[in-house]
Design a protein around this motif. Structure first.
Motif, mmCIF file in Angstrom:
data_model
loop_
_atom_site.group_PDB
_atom_site.id
_atom_site.type_symbol
_atom_site.label_atom_id
_atom_site.label_comp_id
_atom_site.label_asym_id
_atom_site.label_seq_id
_atom_site.Cartn_x
_atom_site.Cartn_y
_atom_site.Cartn_z
ATOM 1 N N VAL A 260 0.875 -1.117 0.095
ATOM 2 C CA VAL A 260 0.104 0.107 -0.041
ATOM 3 C C VAL A 260 0.704 1.172 0.011
ATOM 4 O O VAL A 260 0.638 2.263 -0.866
ATOM 5 N N ILE A 261 1.912 1.347 0.674
ATOM 6 C CA ILE A 261 2.667 2.248 0.892
ATOM 7 C C ILE A 261 3.680 2.585 -0.464
ATOM 8 O O ILE A 261 3.826 3.575 -0.998
ATOM 9 N N ALA A 262 3.914 1.680 -1.136
ATOM 10 C CA ALA A 262 4.672 1.700 -2.430
ATOM 11 C C ALA A 262 3.910 1.992 -3.625
ATOM 12 O O ALA A 262 4.170 2.929 -4.255
ATOM 13 N N GLN A 263 2.343 1.802 -3.572
ATOM 14 C CA GLN A 263 1.198 2.242 -4.554
ATOM 15 C C GLN A 263 1.232 3.611 -4.091
ATOM 16 O O GLN A 263 0.849 4.517 -4.982
ATOM 17 N N LEU A 264 1.157 4.156 -2.905
ATOM 18 C CA LEU A 264 0.714 5.618 -2.685
ATOM 19 C C LEU A 264 2.155 6.397 -3.131
ATOM 20 O O LEU A 264 1.790 7.347 -3.727
ATOM 21 N N ILE A 265 3.214 5.776 -3.015
ATOM 22 C CA ILE A 265 4.345 6.621 -3.611
ATOM 23 C C ILE A 265 4.371 6.685 -4.934
ATOM 24 O O ILE A 265 4.685 7.704 -5.598
ATOM 25 N N VAL A 266 3.838 5.566 -5.587
ATOM 26 C CA VAL A 266 4.006 5.604 -7.046
ATOM 27 C C VAL A 266 2.945 6.683 -7.578
ATOM 28 O O VAL A 266 3.118 7.357 -8.364
ATOM 29 N N VAL A 267 1.742 6.525 -6.997
ATOM 30 C CA VAL A 267 0.550 7.305 -7.418
ATOM 31 C C VAL A 267 0.968 8.967 -7.086
ATOM 32 O O VAL A 267 0.583 9.828 -8.188
ATOM 33 N N GLY A 268 1.591 8.988 -5.916
ATOM 34 C CA GLY A 268 1.941 10.500 -5.482
ATOM 35 C C GLY A 268 2.854 10.845 -6.690
ATOM 36 O O GLY A 268 2.967 12.233 -7.065
ATOM 37 N N SER A 269 3.825 10.294 -6.843
ATOM 38 C CA SER A 269 4.929 10.751 -7.418
ATOM 39 C C SER A 269 4.459 10.889 -9.166
ATOM 40 O O SER A 269 4.879 12.085 -9.624
#
Length: 114
Positions: free
Chosen positions: A5-14
């Motif tokens: 979930v954290i990785a997806q948030l980072i990718v989407v936010g970036s």
């Protein structure tokens, strides 16, 4: 699970940040072209790169303030040819810029006396 979930948030936010930055950059370029600021900056950069003072031009060509135009042209031709044969392109362009500067000075002096 939490790491995913954290990785997806980072990718989407970036991705969102990159798209926002790109859009802001395009808008800034659009605004600069509308106001003419981009052209003005480009012209100032070109002028600054070619600028040479009269005293520097005289030093480059090795002429005094009371030198005639014929003497300046003789020095110019000599230095330009020497650097064309076995000198450097930088020095050759410096000699050419010096001649252009002094040419403008002598033209303005001749127009002022007429």
């Amino acid at each position: 699970m939490a790491a995913r979930v954290i990785a997806q948030l980072i990718v989407v936010g970036s991705g969102m940040m990159i798209r926002a930055f790109a859009q802001a950059y395009r808008q800034a370029l659009s605004n600069a072209s509308k106001t003419g600021a981009a052209q003005e900056v480009a012209q100032n950069i070109q002028r600054a790169g070619k600028a040479i003072t009269e005293s520097e031009a005289r030093q480059v060509l090795g002429v005094a303030e009371n030198s005639s135009w014929e003497e300046i042209m003789q020095k110019y031709d000599n230095l330009f040819e020497q650097n064309a044969k076995n000198g450097s392109f930088y020095l050759q362009s410096k000699v050419h810029r010096a001649k252009e500067c002094l040419e403008a000075v002598y033209q303005s002096k001749s127009e002022g006396t007429n």
